[in-house]
Design a protein around this motif. Structure first.
Motif, short mmCIF file in Angstrom:
data_model
loop_
_atom_site.label_atom_id
_atom_site.label_comp_id
_atom_site.label_asym_id
_atom_site.label_seq_id
_atom_site.Cartn_x
_atom_site.Cartn_y
_atom_site.Cartn_z
N ILE A 23 1.11 -1.40 -0.04
CA ILE A 23 -0.23 -0.57 0.21
C ILE A 23 0.54 1.50 0.13
O ILE A 23 1.73 1.28 0.72
N ARG A 24 0.55 2.08 -0.84
CA ARG A 24 1.67 3.18 -1.30
C ARG A 24 1.54 4.17 0.38
O ARG A 24 2.40 5.16 0.20
N SER A 25 0.79 4.63 0.82
CA SER A 25 -0.69 5.19 1.37
C SER A 25 -1.26 5.01 2.35
O SER A 25 -1.60 4.11 2.57
N LEU A 26 -1.24 5.48 3.55
CA LEU A 26 -2.14 5.02 4.84
C LEU A 26 -3.41 5.27 4.08
O LEU A 26 -4.52 4.45 4.28
N ASP A 44 8.46 6.65 6.48
CA ASP A 44 7.02 6.66 6.59
C ASP A 44 6.32 5.93 7.37
O ASP A 44 5.25 5.79 8.03
N ARG A 45 7.05 4.64 7.17
CA ARG A 45 6.19 3.07 7.27
C ARG A 45 7.62 1.94 8.10
O ARG A 45 8.52 1.58 7.35
N VAL A 46 7.45 1.76 9.41
CA VAL A 46 8.34 0.69 9.60
C VAL A 46 7.37 -0.64 9.78
O VAL A 46 7.14 -0.85 11.20
N GLN A 47 6.69 -1.46 9.37
CA GLN A 47 6.35 -2.78 10.01
C GLN A 47 6.91 -3.88 10.22
O GLN A 47 7.24 -4.55 9.47
N ASP A 48 6.61 -4.22 11.87
CA ASP A 48 7.75 -5.69 12.71
C ASP A 48 7.10 -6.54 11.55
O ASP A 48 5.75 -6.65 11.65
N GLY A 49 8.31 -7.08 10.68
CA GLY A 49 8.10 -8.86 10.49
C GLY A 49 7.83 -7.98 8.54
O GLY A 49 7.68 -9.40 8.50
N LEU A 65 17.37 0.48 7.56
CA LEU A 65 16.55 0.29 7.55
C LEU A 65 15.79 -0.79 8.46
O LEU A 65 14.56 -0.82 8.30
N THR A 66 16.13 -1.93 8.81
CA THR A 66 15.77 -2.51 10.24
C THR A 66 15.48 -2.52 11.22
O THR A 66 14.62 -2.81 12.31
N ALA A 67 16.87 -1.54 11.96
CA ALA A 67 17.04 -1.17 13.44
C ALA A 67 15.81 0.51 13.48
O ALA A 67 16.93 0.93 14.25
N LEU A 68 15.27 0.13 13.01
CA LEU A 68 14.26 1.44 13.50
C LEU A 68 13.10 1.14 14.10
O LEU A 68 12.73 -0.07 14.05
N PRO A 69 12.79 2.39 14.95
CA PRO A 69 11.43 1.96 15.94
C PRO A 69 10.08 1.78 15.36
O PRO A 69 10.18 1.94 13.69
N ARG A 70 9.92 0.89 14.98
CA ARG A 70 8.75 0.54 14.91
C ARG A 70 6.97 1.36 14.37
O ARG A 70 6.66 2.13 15.86
N GLY A 71 6.59 1.62 13.50
CA GLY A 71 6.02 2.24 13.29
C GLY A 71 4.34 1.85 13.76
O GLY A 71 4.10 1.12 14.15
N GLN A 72 3.88 2.91 15.14
CA GLN A 72 2.80 3.06 15.76
C GLN A 72 1.28 3.10 15.09
O GLN A 72 0.73 2.69 15.80
N MET A 127 -0.48 -0.86 10.24
CA MET A 127 0.43 -1.20 8.65
C MET A 127 1.47 -0.68 9.99
O MET A 127 2.48 -0.17 8.32
N GLY A 128 1.81 -0.15 10.24
CA GLY A 128 3.52 0.30 11.04
C GLY A 128 3.61 1.97 10.12
O GLY A 128 4.74 2.45 10.28
N PHE A 129 2.92 2.08 9.54
CA PHE A 129 3.11 4.04 9.38
C PHE A 129 3.18 4.59 10.80
O PHE A 129 2.77 3.71 11.24
N TYR A 130 4.50 5.75 10.53
CA TYR A 130 4.19 6.62 11.21
C TYR A 130 3.21 7.20 11.75
O TYR A 130 3.02 8.09 11.01
N ASP A 131 2.56 7.11 13.12
CA ASP A 131 1.48 8.50 13.16
C ASP A 131 1.52 9.75 13.59
O ASP A 131 0.51 10.41 13.91
N ALA A 132 2.68 10.16 13.25
CA ALA A 132 2.84 11.70 13.54
C ALA A 132 4.90 11.72 12.30
O ALA A 132 5.58 10.67 12.21
N LYS A 133 4.68 13.15 11.80
CA LYS A 133 5.55 13.03 10.92
C LYS A 133 7.13 13.93 11.94
O LYS A 133 7.92 12.93 11.06
#
Lengths: 295, 295
Positions: free
Chosen positions: A2-5, B90-95, B211-218, B221-227
């Protein structure tokens, strides 16, 4: 991907749309949402280990006495004696493993735990409710689930597989010196070449991101090159020894349920809007039973 | 899994021991050490993209015009115009994935890049030097290497596969709106269900840990919820536009070399001291050609 949320949220909303709309194809998420309560099982506390890390991360690991009774017994004795408390995550090798325990390999074991254990690499299939996946595997004649566990088999023998999040017992070159002083989990692609070469003892069910989102070790094989860089382990406890208010409340989809079958089938045959060509298959490590937290 | 660093170092030393000692079985590392210089090839700079991240991380991505000429052309036009500079991870989804680009999906594209491109999910096998791996794959009738690339094939059609570190082009539900405004890489187990559903454009050859050792987005789908939680991209440049002193100097083992064959064979059939039972097979995603940095 998915490209964006925004379109993703649109999709989630669409999935939950009113019955008056044309029905949407099922997704793995929609199968889980619709699963009857009885298709989920509480994760038993007696073999659930909770690791608390400096910085507040909590990791829940389900152990597998069905496959590694000796090693699980050792690890549980060590956890009950608080042997792991104050040790460290001492290795993070990108693309491979995160490992924790005693980097000096010399902390004396507590009563009830032993230095050397016979390898528990495989066991008889007899006595296991083996549920086969109907897809080819690269490494074994057949793969499937046994309760919560990903399992490969070869005739009458079965073994746990090195999927993402599975936990194994570090050892040196001698097969009988793994005892739980060093544990590791797979943080990237499956490491199936390790199957039947190491005793696998469990799976990280919750908090995996606390083991994956760590700085990679700069020493050989991803070991940290100084203790000051290692993340301290505050405490490791068996879940049933925690105060009730502090225990993880997890449920896992039963691998013998109709919902699990539907979930696997849909994962292998995605027909929702994003997909143009269903894969027609799923690999064992993508079929680990889903886990959810009950708040 | 090696329990601690000490026995591992002992093993490395043993591997390099004098000829007078009994010969040690080869390891993947020893095969690479002994590979003749000609079995390594310099990574060409003209399709190598360098992403510099806030905090100093540098990531080198090799693009695959052989498989996705339209998308690679678009991405290279965007990199040359410095379109990615100042955007975010803008997105880190674990796994699953790490994703970067324009989270708002509205930054105008530069001249030479287009908004919509036809999907490039597969291509004819004709014209490719396909080297098959002799092992079963769960998803495709045959898998192997084409130059540096992990490839699956089905009769006359070939496609890039979603292995760890492979890079694809985010899109929404319409197959023709992937253009490079959002790119992602697989950070855990292979996501082969995405094969032929997304245009794959390359592989992270160096700096994957950034790109792997980053905090996971909350967020979902792992998108960060704030810029403010997103890691800024300082600059994305084609390697051949960097000053010579600043270019990555990478070599990759040629997949058509005897050393590559030996490396794959040894990975599938480990007989060095640690292993008690060689796997007898290797999966495609564990056979991506090794990369080394020339200092």
């Amino acid at each position: 991907m998915i490209r964006s949320l925004t379109p993703a949220l649109a999709l989630l909303v669409a999935t939950a749309a009113l019955a008056a709309d044309p029905p949407k194809p099922a997704t793995p998420a929609s199968v889980l949402e619709r699963a009857p309560a009885g298709d989920w099982a509480p994760v038993p506390l007696d073999h659930l280990m909770v690791m608390e890390l400096a910085g507040g991360g909590r990791v829940a690991i389900l152990l597998a006495p069905e496959f590694a009774p000796g090693h699980v017994g050792n690890i549980e004795a060590m956890a009950k004696a608080h042997w792991y408390d104050g040790l460290w995550i001492d290795r993070v090798q990108d693309g491979y493993v995160t490992q924790w325990g005693d980097p000096d390999d010399k902390k004396p074991l507590p009563p009830g735990a032993v230095e050397k254990l016979p390898a528990e690499y495989e066991r008889p299939v007899a006595g296991l409710a083996f549920k086969a996946l109907p897809y080819r595997d690269t490494f074994a004649p057949q793969v499937g689930l046994v309760g919560p566990w990903p399992v490969a088999r070869d005739g009458a023998t079965a073994w746990l597989t090195h999927c993402y999040g599975m936990v194994g017992v570090g050892r040196s070159n001698s097969p009988d010196n793994g005892n739980g002083m060093e544990l590791y989990t797979i943080i990237a692609q499956p490491a199936r070449q390790l199957d039947r070469n190491i005793t696998v003892v469990g799976r990280v069910l919750w908090g995996m991101e606390h083991l994956t989102a760590l700085p990679r070790g700069q020493g050989a094989m991803g070991f940290y090159d100084a203790k000051v860089k290692m993340l301290p382990i505050v405490r490791v406890t068996m879940a049933n020894e925690l105060p009730a208010s502090d225990r993880p409340h997890l449920e896992m989809l039963r691998s013998d349920s109709a919902s699990f079958d539907a979930w696997v089938h849909i994962k292998a045959n995605r027909k929702d809007d994003f997909y143009v060509r269903p894969a027609g298959a799923i690999d064992l490590c993508s079929a680990l039973p889903p886990v959810r937290e009950i708040k």
